[in-house]
Design a protein around this motif. Structure first.
Motif, PDB file in Angstrom:
ATOM      1  N   ASP A 299       0.730  -1.257   0.036  1.00  0.00           N
ATOM      2  CA  ASP A 299       0.320  -0.045  -0.213  1.00  0.00           C
ATOM      3  C   ASP A 299       1.516   1.024   0.240  1.00  0.00           C
ATOM      4  O   ASP A 299       0.362   2.212  -0.421  1.00  0.00           O
ATOM      5  CB  ASP A 299      -1.106  -0.091   1.024  1.00  0.00           C
ATOM      6  N   TYR A 300       2.131   1.304   0.845  1.00  0.00           N
ATOM      7  CA  TYR A 300       2.561   2.174   1.163  1.00  0.00           C
ATOM      8  C   TYR A 300       3.475   2.232  -0.259  1.00  0.00           C
ATOM      9  O   TYR A 300       4.058   3.827  -1.131  1.00  0.00           O
ATOM     10  CB  TYR A 300       3.753   2.238   2.499  1.00  0.00           C
ATOM     11  N   LEU A 301       3.666   1.065  -0.674  1.00  0.00           N
ATOM     12  CA  LEU A 301       4.835   1.186  -2.091  1.00  0.00           C
ATOM     13  C   LEU A 301       3.658   1.887  -3.055  1.00  0.00           C
ATOM     14  O   LEU A 301       4.513   2.999  -4.054  1.00  0.00           O
ATOM     15  CB  LEU A 301       5.499   0.247  -2.263  1.00  0.00           C
ATOM     16  N   GLU A 302       2.521   1.362  -3.435  1.00  0.00           N
ATOM     17  CA  GLU A 302       1.444   2.496  -4.610  1.00  0.00           C
ATOM     18  C   GLU A 302       1.308   3.806  -4.108  1.00  0.00           C
ATOM     19  O   GLU A 302       1.747   4.078  -5.393  1.00  0.00           O
ATOM     20  CB  GLU A 302       0.622   1.288  -4.438  1.00  0.00           C
ATOM     21  N   TRP A 303       1.163   4.093  -2.808  1.00  0.00           N
ATOM     22  CA  TRP A 303       1.492   5.370  -2.709  1.00  0.00           C
ATOM     23  C   TRP A 303       1.979   6.512  -2.587  1.00  0.00           C
ATOM     24  O   TRP A 303       2.113   7.572  -2.817  1.00  0.00           O
ATOM     25  CB  TRP A 303       0.971   5.747  -1.123  1.00  0.00           C
ATOM     26  N   LEU A 304       3.394   5.805  -2.140  1.00  0.00           N
ATOM     27  CA  LEU A 304       4.811   6.715  -2.903  1.00  0.00           C
ATOM     28  C   LEU A 304       4.843   7.028  -3.489  1.00  0.00           C
ATOM     29  O   LEU A 304       5.245   8.169  -4.818  1.00  0.00           O
ATOM     30  CB  LEU A 304       6.319   5.830  -1.839  1.00  0.00           C
ATOM     31  N   ASP A 305       4.875   5.588  -5.343  1.00  0.00           N
ATOM     32  CA  ASP A 305       4.738   6.031  -6.058  1.00  0.00           C
ATOM     33  C   ASP A 305       3.685   7.063  -7.462  1.00  0.00           C
ATOM     34  O   ASP A 305       4.535   8.032  -7.974  1.00  0.00           O
ATOM     35  CB  ASP A 305       4.405   4.119  -7.227  1.00  0.00           C
ATOM     36  N   TRP A 306       2.296   6.633  -6.496  1.00  0.00           N
ATOM     37  CA  TRP A 306       1.679   7.880  -7.409  1.00  0.00           C
ATOM     38  C   TRP A 306       2.140   9.314  -6.731  1.00  0.00           C
ATOM     39  O   TRP A 306       1.946   9.858  -7.703  1.00  0.00           O
ATOM     40  CB  TRP A 306       0.017   7.590  -6.500  1.00  0.00           C
ATOM     41  N   MET A 307       2.731   9.523  -5.598  1.00  0.00           N
ATOM     42  CA  MET A 307       3.110  10.973  -5.070  1.00  0.00           C
ATOM     43  C   MET A 307       4.688  11.093  -6.408  1.00  0.00           C
ATOM     44  O   MET A 307       3.588  12.506  -5.701  1.00  0.00           O
ATOM     45  CB  MET A 307       3.182  10.716  -3.531  1.00  0.00           C
ATOM     46  N   ASN A 308       5.344   9.789  -5.902  1.00  0.00           N
ATOM     47  CA  ASN A 308       5.752  10.569  -7.297  1.00  0.00           C
ATOM     48  C   ASN A 308       5.458  11.028  -7.882  1.00  0.00           C
ATOM     49  O   ASN A 308       6.487  12.075  -8.303  1.00  0.00           O
ATOM     50  CB  ASN A 308       7.082  10.018  -7.140  1.00  0.00           C
ATOM     51  N   THR A 309       4.450  10.847  -8.855  1.00  0.00           N
ATOM     52  CA  THR A 309       4.591  10.705 -10.741  1.00  0.00           C
ATOM     53  C   THR A 309       3.202  11.371 -10.468  1.00  0.00           C
ATOM     54  O   THR A 309       3.287  12.543 -11.082  1.00  0.00           O
ATOM     55  CB  THR A 309       3.992   9.394 -11.241  1.00  0.00           C
ATOM     56  N   TYR A 310       2.396  12.366  -9.535  1.00  0.00           N
ATOM     57  CA  TYR A 310       1.123  12.546 -10.197  1.00  0.00           C
ATOM     58  C   TYR A 310       1.032  13.417  -8.780  1.00  0.00           C
ATOM     59  O   TYR A 310       0.138  15.282  -9.271  1.00  0.00           O
ATOM     60  CB  TYR A 310      -0.031  11.542  -9.659  1.00  0.00           C
ATOM     61  N   PHE A 311       2.080  14.048  -7.777  1.00  0.00           N
ATOM     62  CA  PHE A 311       2.147  14.702  -6.966  1.00  0.00           C
ATOM     63  C   PHE A 311       3.260  14.711  -6.415  1.00  0.00           C
ATOM     64  O   PHE A 311       3.395  14.678  -4.881  1.00  0.00           O
ATOM     65  CB  PHE A 311       0.457  14.311  -5.675  1.00  0.00           C
ATOM     66  N   PRO A 312       3.890  15.024  -7.358  1.00  0.00           N
ATOM     67  CA  PRO A 312       5.209  15.516  -6.771  1.00  0.00           C
ATOM     68  C   PRO A 312       5.500  16.475  -5.739  1.00  0.00           C
ATOM     69  O   PRO A 312       6.353  16.281  -4.965  1.00  0.00           O
ATOM     70  CB  PRO A 312       6.034  15.526  -7.925  1.00  0.00           C
ATOM     71  N   ASP A 313       4.538  17.288  -6.099  1.00  0.00           N
ATOM     72  CA  ASP A 313       4.723  18.757  -4.606  1.00  0.00           C
ATOM     73  C   ASP A 313       4.715  18.341  -3.602  1.00  0.00           C
ATOM     74  O   ASP A 313       4.557  19.098  -2.551  1.00  0.00           O
ATOM     75  CB  ASP A 313       4.685  19.949  -5.772  1.00  0.00           C
ATOM     76  N   GLY A 314       3.232  17.660  -3.478  1.00  0.00           N
ATOM     77  CA  GLY A 314       2.372  17.364  -2.119  1.00  0.00           C
ATOM     78  C   GLY A 314       3.754  17.375  -0.917  1.00  0.00           C
ATOM     79  O   GLY A 314       4.929  16.362  -1.223  1.00  0.00           O
ATOM     80  N   ASP A 315       3.431  16.991   0.642  1.00  0.00           N
ATOM     81  CA  ASP A 315       4.418  16.663   1.181  1.00  0.00           C
ATOM     82  C   ASP A 315       4.114  15.041   1.771  1.00  0.00           C
ATOM     83  O   ASP A 315       2.833  14.621   2.113  1.00  0.00           O
ATOM     84  CB  ASP A 315       4.014  17.890   2.439  1.00  0.00           C
ATOM     85  N   LYS A 316       4.814  14.381   1.828  1.00  0.00           N
ATOM     86  CA  LYS A 316       5.037  12.810   2.138  1.00  0.00           C
ATOM     87  C   LYS A 316       5.273  13.214   3.816  1.00  0.00           C
ATOM     88  O   LYS A 316       5.106  11.300   3.824  1.00  0.00           O
ATOM     89  CB  LYS A 316       5.915  12.122   1.436  1.00  0.00           C
ATOM     90  N   THR A 317       5.157  13.377   4.431  1.00  0.00           N
ATOM     91  CA  THR A 317       4.769  13.567   6.004  1.00  0.00           C
ATOM     92  C   THR A 317       3.698  14.124   6.292  1.00  0.00           C
ATOM     93  O   THR A 317       3.272  13.583   7.495  1.00  0.00           O
ATOM     94  CB  THR A 317       6.457  13.783   6.283  1.00  0.00           C
ATOM     95  N   ASP A 318       3.141  14.619   5.734  1.00  0.00           N
ATOM     96  CA  ASP A 318       1.459  14.897   5.358  1.00  0.00           C
ATOM     97  C   ASP A 318       0.516  14.232   5.551  1.00  0.00           C
ATOM     98  O   ASP A 318       0.384  13.074   4.059  1.00  0.00           O
ATOM     99  CB  ASP A 318       0.456  16.149   5.123  1.00  0.00           C
ATOM    100  N   ALA A 319      -0.206  13.473   6.709  1.00  0.00           N
ATOM    101  CA  ALA A 319      -1.054  12.371   6.606  1.00  0.00           C
ATOM    102  C   ALA A 319      -2.814  12.282   5.450  1.00  0.00           C
ATOM    103  O   ALA A 319      -2.613  11.582   5.009  1.00  0.00           O
ATOM    104  CB  ALA A 319      -1.552  12.301   8.012  1.00  0.00           C
ATOM    105  N   PHE A 320      -2.376  14.377   5.280  1.00  0.00           N
ATOM    106  CA  PHE A 320      -3.515  14.288   5.317  1.00  0.00           C
ATOM    107  C   PHE A 320      -3.595  13.948   3.304  1.00  0.00           C
ATOM    108  O   PHE A 320      -4.617  13.368   2.527  1.00  0.00           O
ATOM    109  CB  PHE A 320      -3.855  16.037   4.910  1.00  0.00           C
TER     110      PHE A 320
END
Length: 408
Positions: A299-320
């Motif tokens: 789950d985390y790896l899927e979320w991380l890949d999504w963050m890197n690809t589609y939300f690169p400016d998002g805060d990866k420490t932000d639970a929101f």
């Protein structure tokens, strides 16, 4: 399809002849190529920390569209800023429904803001789906069949904290700070219901604040002076961070219970100061992206890949951002289950037909379940304690006694 054409189709099937597919059914906001979904979020104002939820859902829908959409339809996600202001929410909601012509509004954030449009949605028969607030009022299908919550309701969470106190600190002297609206009152009711007959004895002080207040310093001084040794913090992110800092400034050392809507490491604990946040207890139903226990979790790896690809400016420490991704995947599942019946009634029907649904970033053992008479999708949580760098889970997955009645 008329009765005669249906009989003809049945006869054709009996003869082995090909039958044209039934035509898709649409309400406003849907077509062969697109589904328009609306959202209101506080990208400005006192609750702007929650803006990352709306941005996360938008980024999630970008991923959906890049992969071909849902059942061949692109999702047109229209998110408007309401500044956590009920009058602005009314204005933006009317724009979404009456000007943009959305099929539904999903994940509108805030109890006071959603309360301002609660009756509007149900009068218009437009889905107010997976509301981003845990007020118990969002689970009332008998009176408000077009409104459904998503996260655990605040009264349930309050009961979980109360049960923790009764088991671990039965002589606690509790001071409460809460936002003066349904959100705050719901959390307080859950605590009092959970403490039962001991509530009057254990709760020694209560203070409220308004969302427009600049600080809560005077309230914190009063609560400390009450002699309380336990602090129940029912606040949104800005005020939660202020409270954590003020406790340290006052040299007060209470057991600190923090509501889940403000337990983001990136948005609350980091600005408050990790050193000042040590020992805070809260509750989770999602995987905390800062917890190293999930480093190799699918789950985390899927979320991380999504963050890197589609939300690169998002805060990866932000639970929101984890929250936004989880709720977006719930929305995707419901739309997928609609098939070609893209109507508002079918959207609510499918939302009320989820069984043991697991979406990315939910904690192990927590699933989504709904029914025609159950508009509370998530009803379980796990207690956590902050150790200075991350939340540490302890104890089993818990449920409170579901409550009814009214409550970021």
């Amino acid at each position: 399809m008329t009765r005669n054409s249906l009989l003809a189709a049945v006869a054709a099937c009996a003869l082995g002849l090909s039958v044209p597919a039934l035509a898709a059914t649409y309400d406003e906001g849907a077509s062969d190529t697109e589904i328009k979904i609306g959202n209101t979020n506080p990208y400005s104002g006192p609750a702007s920390a929650y803006g990352s939820i709306g941005k996360s859902i938008a980024a999630c829908m970008k991923k959906v569209n890049a992969e071909g959409g849902i059942n061949g339809r692109q999702i047109n996600f229209i998110s408007l800023d309401d500044g956590y202001s009920p009058p602005k929410t009314v204005e933006q909601t009317r724009k979404l429904v009456e000007s943009e012509g959305v099929l539904a509004v999903v994940q509108g954030l805030g109890t006071p803001t959603n309360s301002a449009v609660h009756k509007y949605f149900n009068k218009k028969e437009v889905p107010q789906l997976f509301v981003s607030t845990g007020a118990t009022k969002w689970g009332d299908p008998k009176n408000y069949p077009w409104t459904m919550g998503w996260q655990p309701n605040y009264q349930t969470e309050g009961q979980i904290y109360a049960n923790y106190l009764l088991q671990n600190k039965p002589d606690a002297k509790v001071a409460i700070l809460y936002q003066n609206d349904d959100y705050g009152k719901d959390y307080v009711k859950g605590m009092k219901d959970g403490l039962g007959a001991k509530a009057e004895e254990m709760i020694v002080a209560e203070e409220t604040y308004e969302v427009t207040d600049p600080t809560i310093d005077s309230q914190m001084v009063n609560l400390k002076n009450s002699g309380a040794d336990t602090f129940y913090n029912v606040t949104t992110p800005k005020f939660a961070a202020q409270a954590i800092r003020k406790i340290a400034d006052l040299g007060w050392q209470p057991l600190h219970l923090l509501n889940s809507v403000s337990n983001s490491v990136g948005s609350v604990l980091k600005p408050a100061g990790f050193d000042k946040s040590v020992g805070v207890i809260s509750a989770l139903y999602l995987k905390d992206p800062t917890d190293p226990a999930w480093a190799n979790d699918p789950d985390y790896l899927e979320w991380l890949d999504w963050m890197n690809t589609y939300f690169p400016d998002g805060d990866k420490t932000d639970a929101f951002t984890a929250y936004g991704y989880a709720v977006c995947n719930t929305i995707i599942e419901v739309i997928k289950n609609m098939g070609d019946d893209i109507t508002r009634a079918n959207l609510m029907k499918q939302a009320a037909s989820l069984k043991d649904l697991q979406v990315p970033m939910l904690l192990p053992g927590i699933t989504i379940n709904t029914g025609p008479d159950d508009f509370y999708p998530i009803e379980q949580m796990q207690l956590v304690k902050f150790d200075g760098s991350e939340w540490v889970r302890f104890g089993p997955v818990l449920s409170g006694t579901r409550a009814g009645g009214g409550g970021s």
